[in-house]
Design an enzyme around this catalytic site. Sequence first.
Site, short mmCIF file in Angstrom:
data_model
loop_
_atom_site.label_atom_id
_atom_site.label_comp_id
_atom_site.label_asym_id
_atom_site.label_seq_id
_atom_site.Cartn_x
_atom_site.Cartn_y
_atom_site.Cartn_z
N HIS A 118 0.81 -1.22 0.00
CA HIS A 118 0.00 0.00 0.00
C HIS A 118 0.84 1.27 0.00
O HIS A 118 0.31 2.36 -0.23
CB HIS A 118 -0.95 0.00 1.21
CG HIS A 118 -2.03 -1.03 1.12
ND1 HIS A 118 -3.32 -0.72 0.74
CD2 HIS A 118 -2.02 -2.37 1.35
CE1 HIS A 118 -4.06 -1.82 0.74
NE2 HIS A 118 -3.29 -2.84 1.11
N ASP A 137 3.94 9.39 -1.59
CA ASP A 137 2.77 8.65 -1.12
C ASP A 137 2.49 7.50 -2.08
O ASP A 137 2.65 7.65 -3.30
CB ASP A 137 1.54 9.57 -1.06
CG ASP A 137 0.68 9.32 0.18
OD1 ASP A 137 0.73 8.19 0.70
OD2 ASP A 137 -0.02 10.25 0.60
#
Length: 459
Positions: free
Chosen positions: A157, A365
């Site tokens: 993730h 991110d």
Amino acid sequence: MGRLVVVSNRVADPRKAAAGGLAVALGEALNKTGGMWFGWSGNIIEGGTPGEGELHQQQSGPVKLATVDLCREDHDSYYLGYSNGVLWPVFHYRLDLAHFDADHIGGYRRVNQLFARKLLPLLKDDDVIWVHDYHLIPLAAELRAMGCKQKIGFFLHIPLPPQLILAAIPQHEWLMRSMFSYDVVGLQSEADATHFSRYAEAEMGAEALGEHRYRAFGRTITCQAFPIGIDVDEFAALTHAKEGRDTYLRMKEEYHKRRLLLGIDRLDYSKGIPHRVRAFRELLKLYPENRDSATLIQIASPTRESVDAYTDIRVELEGLCGAINGDYGELDWMPIRYIHRNVARKRVPGLCRAAAVGLVTPLRDGMNLVAKEYVAAQDPADPGVLVLSRFAGAAEQMKDALLVNPYDTQGTAETLQRALRMPLEERQQRHQKLLAGIRAQDVHWWRRTFLEVLEQSGS
């Protein structure tokens, strides 16, 4: 497909998860197959024996929840020490914040072995196993060593950094080699997939077979990007639910003379919040017409407050906000509203809808779903503008946002000014394209596509 078995650091009950969350997306497949979710219980046993932990099982409708306790030593080395003290900073390109300690990697391996030992007896022959995130990278290797033959997929993730950054991790060869025990490795972006390819070929001598397939150590795996999405309809519905609507109306009433810029983040050094605040200060300096007119609402939810790096960023951020409010504020206008606490999820859509500009500007991110939530919450007739860091995984999909380099303070300020002055027709066109994109690749698409590739792997 056989029964789905989800493995993650923490277990969520699909019936209790917040709408739009990962648990809801996985819950659909778990409910359909009578699946199982396995992970840490959240319990820390003081004085417990390292490498040991009690297994707990309970039913949540058709889904079995299986959790394991951790002793204090295992928790501190596996979770705090290695997962969040090494992998989190390194995978976010912050080698300067990593704390390399041989004891921590020992605890990380020990907990993954513990999970494998507890999970293996619970498995059925036709199970399909889906392991999630950086805490559990070596889990498949431990399961294979114990004789597990089932198909196992892995999804990361967070970002996967380039070869030379990965190579700075002590024992990186062992860590990355363990990925070849999976059948499918899923990453958030094409950039991450490129990093894996270059590392695998240069450091492990893997052979690229085409179609996202690589062979090394006697195994062939698939590694490709599966960008995670949100449940667009569910989030849009929250915008019109009571809490979302009330929040929107309250914000519009309180700030009817202002234009709102909104940032919603965890207080983490990867999110670039101080850089964002400096860019807002530069906006006020370069474009004085925004004084007494634009207000930045920055929500920075608490996280890992016992770690020094997070204490430092909180002190820096509070100092910046105070200085800007002191320099530019008026009796009836504060440039920045800084909130260091969690905001109820049901209120977030209303905040997003009220904001003329959504600021999603991380330094790095994996994806960043706030960007997609901001778009989903907008009024198509009068939408706000998304300002998005080019270093967020979401930037690969959301090219109709205004992309910025968060390290470029003046450039970001100029983009904020462009966002605030953007004509309605351009805002509508950009929003329409962004909304179509996040609908096409929503969270259900993500789950379905990954599991289809996993089912077909090895055939």
